[in-house]
Enzyme design. Structure first.
Site, PDB file in Angstrom:
ATOM      1  N   ASP A 203      44.652  48.465  43.594  1.00  0.00           N
ATOM      2  CA  ASP A 203      43.609  47.413  43.904  1.00  0.00           C
ATOM      3  C   ASP A 203      43.997  46.383  45.371  1.00  0.00           C
ATOM      4  OD1 ASP A 203      42.718  45.701  41.745  1.00  0.00           O
ATOM      5  OD2 ASP A 203      44.375  43.770  42.342  1.00  0.00           O
ATOM      6  N   GLU A 267      40.859  49.747  46.912  1.00  0.00           N
ATOM      7  CA  GLU A 267      39.826  48.447  46.558  1.00  0.00           C
ATOM      8  C   GLU A 267      39.865  47.517  48.487  1.00  0.00           C
ATOM      9  OE1 GLU A 267      38.105  43.991  44.070  1.00  0.00           O
ATOM     10  OE2 GLU A 267      40.554  44.914  44.017  1.00  0.00           O
TER      11      GLU A 267
HETATM   12  C1  GLC Z   1      40.640  42.912  42.106  1.00  0.00           C
HETATM   13  C2  GLC Z   1      40.197  43.688  40.773  1.00  0.00           C
HETATM   14  C3  GLC Z   1      39.796  41.484  39.795  1.00  0.00           C
HETATM   15  C4  GLC Z   1      41.592  41.605  40.422  1.00  0.00           C
HETATM   16  C5  GLC Z   1      42.094  41.075  41.506  1.00  0.00           C
HETATM   17  C6  GLC Z   1      43.659  40.735  41.016  1.00  0.00           C
HETATM   18  O1  GLC Z   1      39.386  42.092  42.839  1.00  0.00           O
HETATM   19  O2  GLC Z   1      39.351  44.463  40.430  1.00  0.00           O
HETATM   20  O3  GLC Z   1      39.288  42.239  38.570  1.00  0.00           O
HETATM   21  O4  GLC Z   1      41.468  40.123  39.333  1.00  0.00           O
HETATM   22  O5  GLC Z   1      41.750  42.078  42.253  1.00  0.00           O
HETATM   23  O6  GLC Z   1      44.438  41.305  41.007  1.00  0.00           O
END
Ligand code: GLC
Length: 535
Positions: A203, A267
């Protein structure tokens, strides 16, 4: 390329499960691990290779699991460790890999580490999070902004200091410049890798480390994609710091110390393609698959899609693979974003472009964003004045035409409302219909799996084609495949004779397509896509 030398994930199709919404096995209105176990057959039959499950760890659920209170436990709402172990071994038995979600930037405010850290300025964990004194007038130490808007600094009476939270205030940022944090969080990776998970989606990786001098961030440029989510500052000093890359290289070494090509998916919301490419690491020693957020924000437009892809592909380092992703739990569903008439063409793109595809649960049956009444809103990013946040793309999976769509037993109040269209859009009624979206996805996934040109072949756009159409070839050895996608409702006749005389139709988004095609006169109907084998 020798198939045996490439790691499994380069050829794989990933399927994202948002566990609260996939299948509720115990009738509490929230999906769970046993529910996923019960539906493994569905995933095997669909033909995906790996499942990425959004966080399943103990959490107060302020951000529905992305606020982790124990990185090595299982949230009781989802089940227990024994069920997880069973899920992992049953998935492996069925040939499916399991990828978990690692949330390293922040923990929950209820994580024991944070509770200790905020307890006093003398506590041994005092520097596990980012604490700063106020400015002389009591205001926050700089202008850093939370992704959800407002200051990223939150006052704590106990310490008389601010703590940093780049997302919601319940998600305090861990201090990755503290070696004890690095070591504790590396232990977490070892814990799950030892258990046999096949990898992690990580993440918000670029957010791990902040500039050590805490300078103000500058105003966001007019054309920055994150203006659309309301950001007013560009995250220059809070994102993509050199130290972050060093930390990811350490993660990579850990992954490589385990057998079986464990995968790191990142991500990585970076919109400068050179920066995105840098996430692979200078020596391809960082993230295996950094997600491309530009694709998540590109509309259904052939010219724009092509421009984004050309820029992206040109930036991919030698030996690396791109990521293709059009939807997830943070963005509108493809049926809603691209339009129902383009659902199958979007599937064709997702599964035949060059790159590792990640599908989002329910897209295979054409689920749309649900309508969430104001009194049912759950997402902390939702603001009744501004919008419904991310709940609409998180509604329960539509399994069948019965109350609660087979997700929860009838009569149970599901955590988010089931979309009204479940009567017509559900897996059960699509199962036996050869022309359903579900069966289209199955055919497409099988084709991708069977044909090396599609899962590991070279990629080239073909031009000229009429505006509104994308054409590209995928080639591996003798195998040459041509993909045609009509983004618009206007039909076209194409002269593709430079590619040969004839071709065979492998798949069409329309039923009743001719088997043989004369390449000098290829008809492409409204919103139609074709996958052709060149001869
Ligand atoms: C990422 C996740 C999202 C979350 C954020 C904070 O973007 O995909 O759902 O709210 O991180 O962890």
């Amino acid at each position: 390329m020798n198939i045996n030398n490439t790691p499994w994930w380069q050829r794989a199709v990933f399927y994202q499960i948002y566990p609260r919404s996939f299948m509720d096995s115990n009738g509490d209105g929230v999906g769970d691990l046993q529910g996923i176990l019960d539906r493994l057959d569905y995933l095997v039959k669909l033909g995906v290779d790996a499942v990425w499950i959004s966080p399943i760890f103990p959490s107060p659920m302020a951000d529905f699991g992305y606020d982790v209170a124990d990185y090595t436990g299982i949230e009781p709402i989802f089940g227990d460790m024994e069920t997880f172990d069973r899920l992992l071994s049953e998935a492996h038995r069925g040939g499916l890999r399991i990828v978990l979600d690692y949330v390293p930037n922040h923990s929950s405010i209820e994580h024991p580490w944070f509770i200790e850290s905020r307890s006093s300025r003398e506590n041994p964990k005092r520097d596990w999070y980012i604490w700063k004194d106020p400015l002389p007038d009591g205001s926050p130490p700089n202008n850093w902004e939370a992704t959800t808007g407002g200051s990223a600094w939150n006052w704590d009476d106990n310490r008389g200091q601010y703590y940093l939270a780049q997302f919601i205030k319940d998600e305090p940022d861990l201090n990755w410049l503290n070696p004890e944090v690095v070591s504790a969080m590396e232990d977490v990776l070892h814990f799950w890798l030892r258990k046999g998970v096949d990898g992690f989606r990580m993440d918000m990786l670029p957010h791990l480390v902040e500039h050590p001098d805490f300078p103000d961030n500058p105003p966001i440029p007019a054309d920055h994609p994150f203006r659309s989510i309301g950001l007013t500052l560009e995250q220059v000093h809070t994102v993509d710091q050199p130290e972050t890359h060093a930390i990811v290289r350490r993660f990579r070494k850990i992954f490589e110390s385990y057998e079986g090509d464990r995968v790191i998916i990142g991500e990585t919301p970076l919109f400068d393609m050179a920066k995105l490419a840098s996430c692979y690491g200078q020596n391809l020693d960082e993230v295996h698959i950094p997600f491309n957020f530009k694709l998540l924000l590109t509309g259904w437009n052939a010219g724009k899609m092509k421009a984004v892809l050309e820029e992206y592909y040109a930036a991919i380092p030698e030996g690396a693979v791109p990521s293709i992703v059009f939807g997830n739990h943070d963005f509108a569903r493809i049926a809603t974003r691209f339009g129902r008439q383009n659902l199958r063409s979007a599937a064709v793109l997702l599964l035949t472009l060059w790159g590792v595809p990640t599908m989002y649960y329910g897209d295979e049956i054409g689920m749309e964003n649900g309508d969430i009444p104001p009194d049912r809103l759950q997402d902390p990013w939702a603001d009744p004045g501004k919008g419904t946040g991310r709940d609409p793309e998180r509604t329960p999976m539509q399994w069948k035409n019965s109350p609660n769509a087979g997700f929860s037993p009838p009569g149970v109040k599901t955590w988010l409302p089931v979309a009204d269209n479940y009567r017509s859009i559900n897996a059960d009624s699509q199962e036996g219909d050869p022309d359903s979206n579900l069966n289209f996805y199955r055919r497409l996934l099988k084709l991708r799996r069977d044909l090396p040109a599609l899962h590991e072949g070279g990629f080239e756009f073909f031009d000229p084609v009429p505006q509104g159409v994308l054409a590209y070839t995928r080639r591996s050895g003798e195998q040459q495949i041509l993909v045609l996608v009509n983004f618009e409702s206007q039909p076209h006749q194409l002269d593709l004779s430079p590619l040969g005389a004839g071709a065979r139709t492998l798949l069409s988004t329309e039923s009743g397509e001719q088997d043989r095609v004369d390449l000098s006169r290829v008809g492409l109907g409204p919103n139609q896509s074709l996958i052709l084998m060149l001869e």
